[in-house]
Each structure stands twice: as structure tokens, then as C-alpha cells.
Scaffold this motif. Structure first.
Motif, PDB file in Angstrom:
ATOM      1  N   PRO A   1      41.801  -9.427   7.420  1.00 48.48           N
ATOM      2  CA  PRO A   1      42.732  -9.498   8.546  1.00 48.48           C
ATOM      3  C   PRO A   1      42.114  -9.441   9.938  1.00 48.48           C
ATOM      4  O   PRO A   1      42.562 -10.140  10.851  1.00 48.48           O
ATOM      5  CB  PRO A   1      43.663  -8.304   8.306  1.00 48.48           C
ATOM      6  CG  PRO A   1      43.647  -8.118   6.827  1.00 48.48           C
ATOM      7  CD  PRO A   1      42.254  -8.454   6.399  1.00 48.48           C
ATOM      8  N   GLY A   2      41.089  -8.626  10.154  1.00 48.60           N
ATOM      9  CA  GLY A   2      40.566  -8.465  11.499  1.00 48.60           C
ATOM     10  C   GLY A   2      39.553  -9.503  11.939  1.00 48.60           C
ATOM     11  O   GLY A   2      39.185  -9.558  13.130  1.00 48.60           O
TER      12      GLY A   2
ATOM     13  N   PRO B   1      39.485 -13.034  12.185  1.00 50.13           N
ATOM     14  CA  PRO B   1      39.799 -14.061  13.181  1.00 50.13           C
ATOM     15  C   PRO B   1      39.825 -13.518  14.611  1.00 50.13           C
ATOM     16  O   PRO B   1      39.293 -14.151  15.527  1.00 50.13           O
ATOM     17  CB  PRO B   1      41.180 -14.561  12.734  1.00 50.13           C
ATOM     18  CG  PRO B   1      41.172 -14.366  11.251  1.00 50.13           C
ATOM     19  CD  PRO B   1      40.461 -13.055  11.058  1.00 50.13           C
ATOM     20  N   GLU B   2      40.405 -12.355  14.796  1.00 53.98           N
ATOM     21  CA  GLU B   2      40.440 -11.759  16.136  1.00 53.98           C
ATOM     22  C   GLU B   2      39.029 -11.467  16.640  1.00 53.98           C
ATOM     23  O   GLU B   2      38.724 -11.668  17.825  1.00 53.98           O
ATOM     24  CB  GLU B   2      41.268 -10.476  16.108  1.00 53.98           C
ATOM     25  CG  GLU B   2      41.479  -9.864  17.482  1.00 53.98           C
ATOM     26  CD  GLU B   2      42.395  -8.657  17.447  1.00 53.98           C
ATOM     27  OE1 GLU B   2      42.696  -8.120  18.535  1.00 53.98           O
ATOM     28  OE2 GLU B   2      42.813  -8.245  16.341  1.00 53.98           O
TER      29      GLU B   2
ATOM     30  N   ASN C   1      41.321 -25.139  12.703  1.00 54.28           N
ATOM     31  CA  ASN C   1      41.403 -24.289  11.511  1.00 54.28           C
ATOM     32  C   ASN C   1      41.159 -25.157  10.285  1.00 54.28           C
ATOM     33  O   ASN C   1      42.045 -25.895   9.843  1.00 54.28           O
ATOM     34  CB  ASN C   1      42.773 -23.625  11.433  1.00 54.28           C
ATOM     35  CG  ASN C   1      42.933 -22.540  12.469  1.00 54.28           C
ATOM     36  OD1 ASN C   1      42.200 -21.554  12.478  1.00 54.28           O
ATOM     37  ND2 ASN C   1      43.891 -22.703  13.369  1.00 54.28           N
TER      38      ASN C   1
ATOM     39  N   HIS D   1      46.841 -17.460   5.928  1.00 53.80           N
ATOM     40  CA  HIS D   1      46.890 -16.279   6.796  1.00 53.80           C
ATOM     41  C   HIS D   1      45.784 -16.307   7.844  1.00 53.80           C
ATOM     42  O   HIS D   1      46.002 -15.867   8.985  1.00 53.80           O
ATOM     43  CB  HIS D   1      46.824 -15.006   5.960  1.00 53.80           C
ATOM     44  CG  HIS D   1      48.052 -14.773   5.137  1.00 53.80           C
ATOM     45  ND1 HIS D   1      49.299 -14.604   5.701  1.00 53.80           N
ATOM     46  CD2 HIS D   1      48.239 -14.711   3.790  1.00 53.80           C
ATOM     47  CE1 HIS D   1      50.196 -14.433   4.748  1.00 53.80           C
ATOM     48  NE2 HIS D   1      49.578 -14.498   3.574  1.00 53.80           N
ATOM     49  N   ALA D   2      44.606 -16.810   7.501  1.00 55.60           N
ATOM     50  CA  ALA D   2      43.539 -16.903   8.506  1.00 55.60           C
ATOM     51  C   ALA D   2      43.939 -17.836   9.642  1.00 55.60           C
ATOM     52  O   ALA D   2      43.676 -17.552  10.821  1.00 55.60           O
ATOM     53  CB  ALA D   2      42.240 -17.377   7.860  1.00 55.60           C
TER      54      ALA D   2
ATOM     55  N   VAL E   1      47.027 -18.500  10.671  1.00 55.79           N
ATOM     56  CA  VAL E   1      48.033 -17.785  11.471  1.00 55.79           C
ATOM     57  C   VAL E   1      47.355 -16.779  12.402  1.00 55.79           C
ATOM     58  O   VAL E   1      47.673 -16.692  13.595  1.00 55.79           O
ATOM     59  CB  VAL E   1      49.049 -17.079  10.550  1.00 55.79           C
ATOM     60  CG1 VAL E   1      49.964 -16.156  11.352  1.00 55.79           C
ATOM     61  CG2 VAL E   1      49.872 -18.108   9.763  1.00 55.79           C
ATOM     62  N   ARG E   2      46.408 -16.028  11.869  1.00 57.17           N
ATOM     63  CA  ARG E   2      45.737 -14.997  12.679  1.00 57.17           C
ATOM     64  C   ARG E   2      44.890 -15.610  13.785  1.00 57.17           C
ATOM     65  O   ARG E   2      44.844 -15.069  14.895  1.00 57.17           O
ATOM     66  CB  ARG E   2      44.885 -14.115  11.761  1.00 57.17           C
ATOM     67  CG  ARG E   2      45.729 -13.219  10.858  1.00 57.17           C
ATOM     68  CD  ARG E   2      44.913 -12.654   9.715  1.00 57.17           C
ATOM     69  NE  ARG E   2      45.742 -11.825   8.834  1.00 57.17           N
ATOM     70  CZ  ARG E   2      45.531 -11.672   7.535  1.00 57.17           C
ATOM     71  NH1 ARG E   2      44.494 -12.305   6.959  1.00 57.17           N
ATOM     72  NH2 ARG E   2      46.317 -10.915   6.800  1.00 57.17           N
ATOM     73  N   PHE E   3      44.214 -16.711  13.495  1.00 53.50           N
ATOM     74  CA  PHE E   3      43.446 -17.372  14.543  1.00 53.50           C
ATOM     75  C   PHE E   3      44.361 -17.878  15.653  1.00 53.50           C
ATOM     76  O   PHE E   3      44.050 -17.725  16.844  1.00 53.50           O
ATOM     77  CB  PHE E   3      42.640 -18.540  13.967  1.00 53.50           C
ATOM     78  CG  PHE E   3      41.212 -18.199  13.676  1.00 53.50           C
ATOM     79  CD1 PHE E   3      40.305 -17.987  14.706  1.00 53.50           C
ATOM     80  CD2 PHE E   3      40.767 -18.079  12.371  1.00 53.50           C
ATOM     81  CE1 PHE E   3      38.985 -17.665  14.433  1.00 53.50           C
ATOM     82  CE2 PHE E   3      39.448 -17.754  12.093  1.00 53.50           C
ATOM     83  CZ  PHE E   3      38.550 -17.545  13.135  1.00 53.50           C
TER      84      PHE E   3
ATOM     85  N   ARG F   1      47.253 -16.744  16.546  1.00 52.51           N
ATOM     86  CA  ARG F   1      47.767 -15.595  17.296  1.00 52.51           C
ATOM     87  C   ARG F   1      46.715 -15.056  18.267  1.00 52.51           C
ATOM     88  O   ARG F   1      47.000 -14.812  19.444  1.00 52.51           O
ATOM     89  CB  ARG F   1      48.208 -14.495  16.330  1.00 52.51           C
ATOM     90  CG  ARG F   1      48.838 -13.289  17.026  1.00 52.51           C
ATOM     91  CD  ARG F   1      49.065 -12.150  16.047  1.00 52.51           C
ATOM     92  NE  ARG F   1      49.941 -12.528  14.944  1.00 52.51           N
ATOM     93  CZ  ARG F   1      49.628 -12.422  13.664  1.00 52.51           C
ATOM     94  NH1 ARG F   1      48.448 -11.947  13.283  1.00 52.51           N
ATOM     95  NH2 ARG F   1      50.483 -12.776  12.738  1.00 52.51           N
ATOM     96  N   ALA F   2      45.487 -14.878  17.760  1.00 49.85           N
ATOM     97  CA  ALA F   2      44.436 -14.312  18.604  1.00 49.85           C
ATOM     98  C   ALA F   2      44.028 -15.261  19.720  1.00 49.85           C
ATOM     99  O   ALA F   2      43.721 -14.825  20.841  1.00 49.85           O
ATOM    100  CB  ALA F   2      43.222 -13.962  17.744  1.00 49.85           C
TER     101      ALA F   2
END
Length: 259
Positions: free
Chosen positions: A67-68, A70-71, A89, A116-117, A119-121, A123-124
Motif C-alpha cells: 500500500p505505501g 506508490p506514495e 501505470n 490497487h497500485a 488507484v494509489r498512484f 491518488r498520490a
């Protein structure tokens, strides 16, 4: 696309399609941030990018299913280059096989790394993309459009990403970010070579005959090259595509039978 200050993150960039995309954007003069699991391969791609014409490069090894990560990659890119204009992506290979042999973990892993990666990228990276009036290209695959009994993980993952990308594009209308999906067909990569080898063994064929048999089965005049995808990504991230937004571009040599 000639602005040399533009920074671009490309995920899954250590080989195959991701590597080709990174090197194409480098040739266009972007600063390149490449990420995948294998640090040695990434270092080689980053070095190639600079030789090709990148304004700068940064290689970040990361397990993007976590989870952390990509940020962390986005933060490192901003720290090095001060901004971000392009996010591609591309990471995420899903397991193929008979549905009854695929486990819960296989399905969860497929969504963790690819869906999910992404989505997280997004968002960040979003505030930085808004500031730059940048572009996002999410790489899916034609399994999103044509279900396949051997692709019951990858097809749903790609379909979900296509839906997500369209939804994000709707949000982006008032924020100046262009968001599109690129759906490759049968591209010459390690994964395609593995599929050809499996087909050759199953049918007791030579590799050359198995390749031709699959080509005919897919209904295409040739298999795609990674450059075919990289060239389209570069176009979608360029000013020439300023009116292309919220769509899915299929690059498959005509393999997809539907509309």
C-alpha cells in the motif's frame, strides 16, 4: 512533446512494454522515473533513458502491491524533479490458467499489483498532475473487452481499471488532467514468448509453428511490438492529443472482435 522539464513516472518499467514506454518518453526529452521490483534491471533502463535523451532519470525499486509504495515513489519523484506531468501505470502481470486451479490468493495478488497500485498512484500523484495540467495513461489489455476462460483474473482486473479510468476522467474534466486507457493486444514480450512455448508443448509443435498457429488463432497479421504501445503512449501524453480524454485506445492489430 518537446518540453524537457516534464517528469514522467512509468511503472513496471524494468522490461517489455514499460521499458519501451520509458525510453520513448526519454527520447521526447522527459525526465524519467522508472519503478518495478528488480533494481538492477531498473538501473539499466534509467541509464538507457539518459543515453536516449532524458533530461534526467531516477530508478526506484518497489513492490507496488504494498500500500505505501506508490506514495513513496511519487514523493521521491517530486523531491528529485520538483513536479510531475505524466503518469503511466503499466505494472501488473496476472496469472493465467484454468479457473478451478486459480486460488483466492491468485485473484487478490492480481488486483493488488495492477488495480490497487494504479488507484494509489493516481491518488498520490493527483495534486501534482493538476498543477502541471498533466496526463495519465493506464495500461490494461484486450482481455478487458473479450472474456477468455484462461484469463479469469486479468480480464476482470483490466475491466475494473477501464471503469476506474473513465470515472477518474470524469473528475478530471474541471481539473485539467487528461486521463485515458491504453489496451494492448498480443505484444512480443516475455509473457507472449511463454504463451507460445506452452502452446508448442501442448500441440507438439515447433516454436515457429506454434507462433504462427497462435497468430492465425488471434486473427492478426502480425504480433505487436513494444514500440507500437510506446508510440501511442507518447502521443496520448502530447499536445497533439489535447482533445483525447476519457477514452480507451485499443492497439491490437484488429484482434478484438467486438465494438
Amino acid at each position: 512533446m518537446t518540453e524537457r522539464s516534464r517528469a514522467a513516472i512509468v511503472t513496471g518499467a524494468s522490461r517489455g512494454i514499460g521499458r519501451a514506454i520509458a525510453l520513448k518518453l526519454a527520447k521526447e526529452g522527459c525526465s524519467i522515473i522508472v519503478t518495478a521490483r528488480n533494481h538492477d534491471d531498473l538501473d539499466r533502463v534509467a541509464a538507457e533513458a539518459e543515453e536516449t535523451g532524458a533530461a534526467g532519470s531516477l530508478a526506484i525499486a518497489a513492490d507496488l502491491s504494498q500500500p505505501g509504495e506508490p506514495e513513496r515513489v511519487v514523493a521521491a519523484a517530486i523531491d528529485r524533479f520538483g513536479g510531475l506531468e505524466i503518469l503511466v501505470n503499466n505494472a501488473g502481470a496476472t496469472k493465467r490458467g484454468d479457473f478451478l486451479s486459480l486460488t483466492d490468493d491468485d485473484h487478490l495478488d492480481g488486483f493488488a499489483l495492477k488495480y490497487h497500485a494504479t488507484v494509489r498512484f493516481c491518488r498520490a500523484a493527483w495534486p501534482h498532475l493538476v498543477a502541471a495540467r498533466g496526463a495519465v495513461v493506464n495500461i490494461t489489455g484486450i482481455g478487458a473487452h473479450t472474456p477468455d476462460a484462461e484469463f479469469t483474473i486479468g480480464g476482470p482486473v483490466n475491466s475494473a481499471l477501464t471503469n476506474f479510468t473513465k470515472a477518474l476522467a470524469n473528475r478530471a474534466l474541471d481539473e485539467g488532467v487528461r486521463v485515458n486507457t491504453l489496451s494492448p493486444g498480443h505484444i512480443v514480450t516475455d509473457r507472449l514468448h511463454a504463451r507460445i512455448e506452452k502452446h508448442a508443448k501442448l500441440k507438439s509443435m515447433t516454436i515457429a509453428d506454434a507462433r504462427e498457429d497462435l497468430r492465425l488463432h488471434y486473427g492478426i497479421h502480425r504480433f505487436g511490438e513494444t514500440a507500437d504501445i510506446a508510440n501511442m503512449v507518447a502521443f496520448l501524453c502530447s499536445k497533439q492529443a489535447s482533445y483525447v480524454h476519457g477514452t480507451t485506445v485499443i492497439v491490437d492489430g484488429g484482434a478484438t472482435p467486438g465494438i
